[in-house]
Design an enzyme around this catalytic site. Structure first.
Site, PDB file in Angstrom:
ATOM      1  N   ARG A  56       0.850  -1.192   0.000  1.00 45.21           N
ATOM      2  CA  ARG A  56       0.000   0.000   0.000  1.00 45.21           C
ATOM      3  C   ARG A  56       0.884   1.240   0.000  1.00 45.21           C
ATOM      4  O   ARG A  56       0.633   2.204  -0.702  1.00 45.21           O
ATOM      5  CB  ARG A  56      -0.964   0.017   1.201  1.00 45.21           C
ATOM      6  CG  ARG A  56      -1.680   1.358   1.329  1.00 45.21           C
ATOM      7  CD  ARG A  56      -2.910   1.371   2.237  1.00 45.21           C
ATOM      8  NE  ARG A  56      -2.836   0.485   3.364  1.00 45.21           N
ATOM      9  CZ  ARG A  56      -2.067   0.688   4.456  1.00 45.21           C
ATOM     10  NH1 ARG A  56      -1.314   1.758   4.561  1.00 45.21           N
ATOM     11  NH2 ARG A  56      -2.062  -0.204   5.430  1.00 45.21           N
ATOM     12  N   TYR A 109     -16.711  17.090 -15.151  1.00 43.99           N
ATOM     13  CA  TYR A 109     -17.064  15.676 -15.245  1.00 43.99           C
ATOM     14  C   TYR A 109     -18.101  15.355 -14.167  1.00 43.99           C
ATOM     15  O   TYR A 109     -17.950  15.760 -13.005  1.00 43.99           O
ATOM     16  CB  TYR A 109     -15.788  14.845 -15.035  1.00 43.99           C
ATOM     17  CG  TYR A 109     -16.023  13.363 -14.942  1.00 43.99           C
ATOM     18  CD1 TYR A 109     -16.361  12.624 -16.060  1.00 43.99           C
ATOM     19  CD2 TYR A 109     -15.895  12.709 -13.727  1.00 43.99           C
ATOM     20  CE1 TYR A 109     -16.568  11.261 -15.967  1.00 43.99           C
ATOM     21  CE2 TYR A 109     -16.100  11.345 -13.627  1.00 43.99           C
ATOM     22  CZ  TYR A 109     -16.441  10.634 -14.759  1.00 43.99           C
ATOM     23  OH  TYR A 109     -16.648   9.279 -14.662  1.00 43.99           O
ATOM     24  N   ASP A 181      -7.606  19.297 -13.808  1.00 46.49           N
ATOM     25  CA  ASP A 181      -7.917  17.956 -14.289  1.00 46.49           C
ATOM     26  C   ASP A 181      -7.496  17.920 -15.762  1.00 46.49           C
ATOM     27  O   ASP A 181      -8.124  18.545 -16.623  1.00 46.49           O
ATOM     28  CB  ASP A 181      -9.421  17.681 -14.129  1.00 46.49           C
ATOM     29  CG  ASP A 181      -9.805  16.265 -14.559  1.00 46.49           C
ATOM     30  OD1 ASP A 181      -9.098  15.680 -15.407  1.00 46.49           O
ATOM     31  OD2 ASP A 181     -10.825  15.757 -14.073  1.00 46.49           O
ATOM     32  N   LYS A 206      -8.348   7.018 -19.116  1.00 44.23           N
ATOM     33  CA  LYS A 206      -8.663   7.582 -20.424  1.00 44.23           C
ATOM     34  C   LYS A 206      -7.417   7.559 -21.311  1.00 44.23           C
ATOM     35  O   LYS A 206      -6.911   6.495 -21.594  1.00 44.23           O
ATOM     36  CB  LYS A 206      -9.252   8.977 -20.229  1.00 44.23           C
ATOM     37  CG  LYS A 206     -10.290   9.067 -19.084  1.00 44.23           C
ATOM     38  CD  LYS A 206     -11.541   8.253 -19.327  1.00 44.23           C
ATOM     39  CE  LYS A 206     -12.419   8.113 -18.084  1.00 44.23           C
ATOM     40  NZ  LYS A 206     -12.802   9.352 -17.411  1.00 44.23           N
TER      41      LYS A 206
HETATM   42  C1  LIG Z   1     -13.305   9.723 -16.114  1.00 45.46           C
HETATM   43  C2  LIG Z   1     -12.969  11.066 -15.568  1.00 45.46           C
HETATM   44  C3  LIG Z   1     -12.754  11.257 -14.199  1.00 45.46           C
HETATM   45  C4  LIG Z   1     -12.934  10.136 -13.188  1.00 45.46           C
HETATM   46  O1  LIG Z   1     -11.974   9.152 -13.324  1.00 45.46           O
HETATM   47  P1  LIG Z   1     -12.226   7.579 -12.996  1.00 45.46           P
HETATM   48  O2  LIG Z   1     -10.953   6.957 -13.421  1.00 45.46           O
HETATM   49  O3  LIG Z   1     -13.414   7.142 -13.774  1.00 45.46           O
HETATM   50  O4  LIG Z   1     -12.462   7.510 -11.525  1.00 45.46           O
HETATM   51  C5  LIG Z   1     -12.397  12.520 -13.773  1.00 45.46           C
HETATM   52  N1  LIG Z   1     -12.275  13.555 -14.629  1.00 45.46           N
HETATM   53  C6  LIG Z   1     -12.489  13.413 -15.947  1.00 45.46           C
HETATM   54  C7  LIG Z   1     -12.349  14.583 -16.844  1.00 45.46           C
HETATM   55  C8  LIG Z   1     -12.853  12.172 -16.460  1.00 45.46           C
HETATM   56  O5  LIG Z   1     -13.084  12.043 -17.774  1.00 45.46           O
END
Ligand SMILES: *Cc1c(COP(=O)(O)O)cnc(C)c1O
Length: 386
Positions: A56, A109, A181, A206
């Site tokens: 961890r 998001y 982000d 992504k």
């Molecule tokens: C998918 C996404 C998230 C969340 O991420 P997860 O891996 O699904 O927890 C946060 N911000 C954006 C812009 C996203 O596309």
């Protein structure tokens, strides 16, 4: 100069392949093994061989990924999480305390909005959702109370562009930190830390992973004091990336530059087709000169990315019809993988924000343009719109 800064001097593609891991001196293994171990033998009590004691806290496969993504974002420290939302939650717990206030984008998001609205609020962190224009953000800051300005750029699903450099200045004037982000851009197209942001967060699910085969998140920072707080909470809250997930994500990052170039090429061709189609009423893409964020995007991004949204004539029924008729574009949530995806934000990714300030148009369709043959993608949309 730190080792990290040294590494940051080589080109992006070189860093993507090499940063974070040296071939194992014992075996010569070019790729980091998947260290499927929870614990490590100690040479005497507290005598740690490689600095590892429990997975961890740290795991060598995860360390390789963390070094790699830190180098790609030109940061000092990277942290790999079990998901993007776990990374976001850990940022909030690390740098805020109950009673603090966050200025937050009104087209974020949906899951990020839900995290602030349903989880952080109960913990005592309040938020104000606003547009990302610099003056709007400045006006929403509550002096002495706002400790974080959170932006997403490009935004999801309307592809709005926030001016990272200007917002960093506005946040810092107020004694707040700027979190970006960077999921939609990926570190190949945009490096927020170089523009003044304090913390970068990714859903590595992504573009970073890029193959729709792993869920993960990452945080990268430059400031070592912030890094210490994140490191503490990463371990204390425990939402870490497992070794196999870390390995898959690192494998994806190696080809990020190549993939992003093709995502951008294909998105440009799709946009050209959509803007000329009579059944399409509006196309959202920061590469379009008429896009309100075009100039800022041209300044802070290398290219304009693989995400495209559009509105159709015929309302929600036609938008759903287009999503269901597409064949090469797979109907599904998520984005950033090699395969093209199509979805209806109002009913799918953004269903949780229906009836709030973040509600999206019901005739909106969102595309994650993949790296297939561009002509096949255009022909598919042509048929689906017909
Ligand atoms: C998918 C996404 C998230 C969340 O991420 P997860 O891996 O699904 O927890 C946060 N911000 C954006 C812009 C996203 O596309």
């Amino acid at each position: 100069m730190s080792e990290q800064q040294h590494r940051n001097k080589s080109g992006f593609e070189t860093r993507a392949i090499h940063a974070g891991y040296e071939p194992d001196p014992r075996t010569g293994s070019v790729i980091p093994p998947i260290y499927a171990t929870s614990t490590y033998k100690q040479d005497g009590v507290g005598g740690l061989r490689g600095g590892y004691e429990y997975s961890r806290s740290a795991n060598p496969t995860r360390t390789a990924l963390e070094g790699n993504i830190a180098a790609l974002e030109e940061g000092e420290r990277g942290f790999a999480f079990a998901s993007g939302l776990a990374a976001e939650d850990t940022i909030v717990r690390s740098v805020l305390a109950p009673g603090d206030h966050v200025v937050f984008p009104n087209d974020a998001y949906g899951g990020t909005f839900r995290l602030f609205d349903k989880v952080q609020k109960l913990w005592g962190v309040d938020y104000t959702p606003v547009g990302h224009a610099v003056e709007t953000v400045r006006a929403a800051i509550q002096p002495g109370h706002t400790k974080l300005v959170w932006v997403e750029t490009p935004t999801n699903p309307l592809l709005g562009i926030a001016d990272i450099e200007a917002l960093a200045a506005v946040a810092h004037e107020a004694g707040a930190l700027l979190v970006v982000d960077n999921t939609f851009a990926s570190p190949y197209l945009q490096q927020p830390l170089t523009l003044g942001a304090d913390i970068v967060v990714h859903s590595t699910t992504k573009y970073c992973g890029g193959h729709s085969d792993v869920v993960g998140g990452a945080v990268v920072v430059r400031d070592l004091e912030i890094a210490e707080k994140i490191a503490f909470h990463h371990n204390a809250m425990g939402a870490v990336a497992g070794p196999f997930d870390a390995w898959l994500t690192l494998r994806g990052l190696k080809t990020l530059a190549l993939r992003m170039e093709r995502h951008c090429d294909n998105a440009e061709k799709v946009v050209e087709f959509l803007t000329a189609h009579p059944g399409v009423t509006k196309v959202y893409y920061p590469g379009l000169p008429e896009h309100p964020g075009h100039e800022i995007a041209a300044r802070q991004m290398r290219r304009f990315g693989g995400m495209v949204s559009f509105q159709v004539a015929g309302g929600e029924a036609q938008a759903l019809h287009v999503c269901e008729r597409a064949e090469v574009f797979t109907l599904g949530e998520s984005l950033g993988g090699v395969e093209s995806l199509i979805e209806h934000p109002g009913r799918m990714t953004h269903a949780s924000v229906t009836g709030t300030d973040l509600e999206v148009p019901s005739d909106l369709v969102r595309l994650s343009v993949g790296i297939e043959t561009a002509e096949d993608l255009v022909a598919d949309l042509d048929r689906a719109l017909g």
